[in-house]
Design a protein around this motif. Structure first.
Motif, PDB file in Angstrom:
ATOM      1  N   TRP A  47       0.752  -0.887  -0.059  1.00 30.48           N
ATOM      2  CA  TRP A  47      -0.044   0.075  -0.294  1.00 30.48           C
ATOM      3  C   TRP A  47       0.978   1.059  -0.509  1.00 30.48           C
ATOM      4  CZ3 TRP A  47      -4.748  -0.285  -1.201  1.00 30.48           C
ATOM      5  CH2 TRP A  47      -5.655  -1.577  -0.667  1.00 30.48           C
ATOM      6  N   LEU A  48       0.545   2.028  -1.035  1.00 26.10           N
ATOM      7  CA  LEU A  48       1.219   3.613  -0.805  1.00 26.10           C
ATOM      8  C   LEU A  48       0.320   4.118  -0.087  1.00 26.10           C
ATOM      9  CD1 LEU A  48       2.600   5.454  -3.810  1.00 26.10           C
ATOM     10  CD2 LEU A  48       0.275   6.682  -1.561  1.00 26.10           C
ATOM     11  N   THR A  49       0.178   5.491   0.829  1.00 23.61           N
ATOM     12  CA  THR A  49      -0.969   5.682   1.832  1.00 23.61           C
ATOM     13  C   THR A  49      -0.365   7.495   1.464  1.00 23.61           C
ATOM     14  OG1 THR A  49       0.941   5.290   4.102  1.00 23.61           O
ATOM     15  CG2 THR A  49      -0.845   3.891   3.096  1.00 23.61           C
ATOM     16  N   VAL A  80      -0.881  17.512  -0.826  1.00 21.64           N
ATOM     17  CA  VAL A  80      -1.089  16.226  -0.764  1.00 21.64           C
ATOM     18  C   VAL A  80       0.294  15.517   0.056  1.00 21.64           C
ATOM     19  CG1 VAL A  80       0.033  16.061  -3.155  1.00 21.64           C
ATOM     20  CG2 VAL A  80      -0.824  14.348  -2.236  1.00 21.64           C
ATOM     21  N   ASP A  81       0.439  14.750   0.802  1.00 22.98           N
ATOM     22  CA  ASP A  81       1.583  14.689   1.545  1.00 22.98           C
ATOM     23  C   ASP A  81       1.327  13.050   1.426  1.00 22.98           C
ATOM     24  OD1 ASP A  81       3.270  14.096   3.314  1.00 22.98           O
ATOM     25  OD2 ASP A  81       3.224  14.959   4.665  1.00 22.98           O
ATOM     26  N   THR A  82       2.745  12.344   0.839  1.00 21.99           N
ATOM     27  CA  THR A  82       2.765  10.811   0.914  1.00 21.99           C
ATOM     28  C   THR A  82       4.590  10.876   1.649  1.00 21.99           C
ATOM     29  OG1 THR A  82       4.373  10.550  -0.640  1.00 21.99           O
ATOM     30  CG2 THR A  82       1.526  10.435  -0.739  1.00 21.99           C
ATOM     31  N   ASN A  83       4.663  11.246   2.371  1.00 24.42           N
ATOM     32  CA  ASN A  83       5.934  10.965   3.039  1.00 24.42           C
ATOM     33  C   ASN A  83       7.255  11.119   2.371  1.00 24.42           C
ATOM     34  OD1 ASN A  83       7.788  11.506   5.655  1.00 24.42           O
ATOM     35  ND2 ASN A  83       7.867   9.732   6.171  1.00 24.42           N
ATOM     36  N   ARG A  87       7.362  12.028  -4.530  1.00 28.92           N
ATOM     37  CA  ARG A  87       5.838  11.652  -5.143  1.00 28.92           C
ATOM     38  C   ARG A  87       5.776  13.076  -4.600  1.00 28.92           C
ATOM     39  NH1 ARG A  87       5.660   7.941  -1.590  1.00 28.92           N
ATOM     40  NH2 ARG A  87       6.667   6.186  -2.453  1.00 28.92           N
ATOM     41  N   ASN A  88       5.280  13.193  -4.103  1.00 29.03           N
ATOM     42  CA  ASN A  88       4.499  14.180  -3.935  1.00 29.03           C
ATOM     43  C   ASN A  88       4.334  15.604  -4.987  1.00 29.03           C
ATOM     44  OD1 ASN A  88       3.991  13.509  -1.166  1.00 29.03           O
ATOM     45  ND2 ASN A  88       5.028  15.345   0.337  1.00 29.03           N
ATOM     46  N   LYS A  89       6.119  15.935  -5.163  1.00 23.61           N
ATOM     47  CA  LYS A  89       5.671  16.181  -6.015  1.00 23.61           C
ATOM     48  C   LYS A  89       5.352  16.043  -8.163  1.00 23.61           C
ATOM     49  CE  LYS A  89       9.598  19.213  -8.838  1.00 23.61           C
ATOM     50  NZ  LYS A  89      10.816  18.578  -9.683  1.00 23.61           N
ATOM     51  N   ARG A  92       1.231  16.079  -7.360  1.00 21.62           N
ATOM     52  CA  ARG A  92       1.058  17.639  -7.790  1.00 21.62           C
ATOM     53  C   ARG A  92       1.008  17.653  -9.541  1.00 21.62           C
ATOM     54  NH1 ARG A  92       4.667  18.977  -2.705  1.00 21.62           N
ATOM     55  NH2 ARG A  92       3.374  18.514  -1.464  1.00 21.62           N
ATOM     56  N   SER A  93       1.628  17.109  -9.866  1.00 20.87           N
ATOM     57  CA  SER A  93       2.158  17.466 -11.766  1.00 20.87           C
ATOM     58  C   SER A  93       0.630  17.594 -11.821  1.00 20.87           C
ATOM     59  CB  SER A  93       3.024  16.974 -11.552  1.00 20.87           C
ATOM     60  OG  SER A  93       2.679  15.563 -12.100  1.00 20.87           O
ATOM     61  N   LYS A  94       0.636  17.694 -13.393  1.00 16.42           N
ATOM     62  CA  LYS A  94      -0.192  17.016 -14.335  1.00 16.42           C
ATOM     63  C   LYS A  94      -0.888  15.864 -14.540  1.00 16.42           C
ATOM     64  CE  LYS A  94       3.064  17.994 -18.817  1.00 16.42           C
ATOM     65  NZ  LYS A  94       2.658  16.755 -19.627  1.00 16.42           N
ATOM     66  N   ASP A  95      -0.190  15.405 -14.272  1.00 13.92           N
ATOM     67  CA  ASP A  95      -0.370  13.871 -14.211  1.00 13.92           C
ATOM     68  C   ASP A  95      -1.815  12.746 -13.153  1.00 13.92           C
ATOM     69  OD1 ASP A  95       1.898  13.133 -16.198  1.00 13.92           O
ATOM     70  OD2 ASP A  95       3.516  12.690 -15.306  1.00 13.92           O
ATOM     71  N   PHE A  96      -1.290  13.944 -12.434  1.00 14.22           N
ATOM     72  CA  PHE A  96      -2.411  13.612 -10.976  1.00 14.22           C
ATOM     73  C   PHE A  96      -3.418  14.696 -11.462  1.00 14.22           C
ATOM     74  CE2 PHE A  96       1.167  10.207 -10.823  1.00 14.22           C
ATOM     75  CZ  PHE A  96      -0.058   9.352 -11.474  1.00 14.22           C
ATOM     76  N   LEU A  97      -2.831  15.944 -10.100  1.00  9.64           N
ATOM     77  CA  LEU A  97      -4.292  16.582  -9.392  1.00  9.64           C
ATOM     78  C   LEU A  97      -4.076  18.174  -9.691  1.00  9.64           C
ATOM     79  CD1 LEU A  97      -3.299  15.643  -5.194  1.00  9.64           C
ATOM     80  CD2 LEU A  97      -5.274  14.712  -6.511  1.00  9.64           C
ATOM     81  N   THR A  98      -3.058  18.075 -10.448  1.00  6.72           N
ATOM     82  CA  THR A  98      -2.640  19.643 -11.716  1.00  6.72           C
ATOM     83  C   THR A  98      -2.571  20.318 -10.603  1.00  6.72           C
ATOM     84  OG1 THR A  98      -3.385  18.360 -13.252  1.00  6.72           O
ATOM     85  CG2 THR A  98      -3.316  20.537 -14.210  1.00  6.72           C
ATOM     86  N   VAL A  99      -2.032  20.806  -9.752  1.00  8.77           N
ATOM     87  CA  VAL A  99      -2.955  21.685  -8.177  1.00  8.77           C
ATOM     88  C   VAL A  99      -2.932  23.241  -9.036  1.00  8.77           C
ATOM     89  CG1 VAL A  99      -1.976  20.359  -6.839  1.00  8.77           C
ATOM     90  CG2 VAL A  99      -0.528  22.484  -7.218  1.00  8.77           C
ATOM     91  N   ASP A 100      -2.034  23.535 -10.015  1.00 10.66           N
ATOM     92  CA  ASP A 100      -1.933  24.892 -10.512  1.00 10.66           C
ATOM     93  C   ASP A 100      -3.179  25.491 -10.964  1.00 10.66           C
ATOM     94  OD1 ASP A 100       1.014  25.439  -9.607  1.00 10.66           O
ATOM     95  OD2 ASP A 100       1.545  24.662 -11.528  1.00 10.66           O
ATOM     96  N   GLN A 101      -4.040  24.073 -11.562  1.00  7.14           N
ATOM     97  CA  GLN A 101      -5.008  24.565 -12.654  1.00  7.14           C
ATOM     98  C   GLN A 101      -6.637  24.105 -11.854  1.00  7.14           C
ATOM     99  OE1 GLN A 101      -5.459  22.892 -15.715  1.00  7.14           O
ATOM    100  NE2 GLN A 101      -7.257  23.611 -16.135  1.00  7.14           N
ATOM    101  N   TYR A 102      -5.973  23.134 -10.948  1.00  7.57           N
ATOM    102  CA  TYR A 102      -7.285  22.844  -9.392  1.00  7.57           C
ATOM    103  C   TYR A 102      -6.573  22.997  -7.996  1.00  7.57           C
ATOM    104  CZ  TYR A 102      -8.827  21.306 -14.067  1.00  7.57           C
ATOM    105  OH  TYR A 102      -9.334  20.560 -15.373  1.00  7.57           O
ATOM    106  N   PRO A 103      -6.484  24.034  -7.630  1.00  6.35           N
ATOM    107  CA  PRO A 103      -5.998  24.275  -6.514  1.00  6.35           C
ATOM    108  C   PRO A 103      -7.313  23.766  -4.885  1.00  6.35           C
ATOM    109  CG  PRO A 103      -7.205  26.175  -6.797  1.00  6.35           C
ATOM    110  CD  PRO A 103      -7.516  25.076  -8.089  1.00  6.35           C
TER     111      PRO A 103
END
Length: 189
Positions: A47-49, A80-83, A87-89, A92-103
């Motif tokens: 598991w990745l937590t 988002v924090d996986t320790n 991985r956190n970076k 946050r990227s466009k591969d997943f959460l795209t935090v710049d566009q969807y904060p």
């Protein structure tokens, strides 16, 4: 991911307890008495937590009319924090959460159905990565009562599962289920 977080977070709506009237609660994130966690299988071997460290929310409920309860949760996706910094970076990227566009990610309940004493199913609109879907998840009341500082608290927990692909994250993890867990303690206002 956060959805649950949010949604679950306040499964408070489900409460079947001993209060006589509807009450409004603020989720106690200041005291770190709430969490939005997630986990996903890593290569099918472990598991990745992770968690979202920055979120807020509120809920209201009436033990006499739990079906009228409601909750709203907002998660800051950048938290988002996986320790694991790299991985956190990536998350946050466009591969997943795209935090710049969807904060933010949000959950707003639309209904609650009692399924037993202190249990229920919370339904609501969960928005993640710019996509809104209706989700339903089971919730359980952990407890409620007076605290040592003269306040009144209520706590709930809920877990659900989502697929990232349903929220526009179609990469190599798009079909993997992500389990979301929300643990909330609210302080009555």
């Amino acid at each position: 991911m956060k959805k649950l977080l949010l949604a679950l977070s306040v499964s408070a709506a489900a409460l079947a307890s001993t209060a006589a009237n509807a009450a409004d609660y603020v989720i106690d994130t200041q005291g770190a008495h709430a969490s939005i966690n997630f986990k996903v299988k890593h290569l099918g071997y472990s598991w990745l937590t992770g968690r979202f460290n920055d979120f807020s929310g509120k809920f209201s409920w009436d033990a006499e009319k739990p079906e009228a309860s409601a909750i709203e949760v907002t998660i800051k996706t950048e938290s988002v924090d996986t320790n694991h910094a790299e991985r956190n970076k990536h998350l946050r990227s466009k591969d997943f959460l795209t935090v710049d566009q969807y904060p933010t990610s949000t959950f707003k309940s639309t209904g609650y159905k009692v399924t037993g004493k202190g249990t229920g199913e919370l339904t609501g609109e969960f928005t993640l990565h710019g996509v809104t879907k209706t989700i339903t998840f089971p919730v359980t009341q952990i407890g409620e009562g007076k605290d040592p500082w003269g306040g009144y608290r209520a706590g709930f927990s809920g877990t659900t599962s989502i697929n990232l692909g349903d929220y526009g994250m179609d990469g190599y993890l798009g079909n993997l289920p992500v389990e979301l867990e929300l643990n909330v303690e609210g302080l009555r206002q």
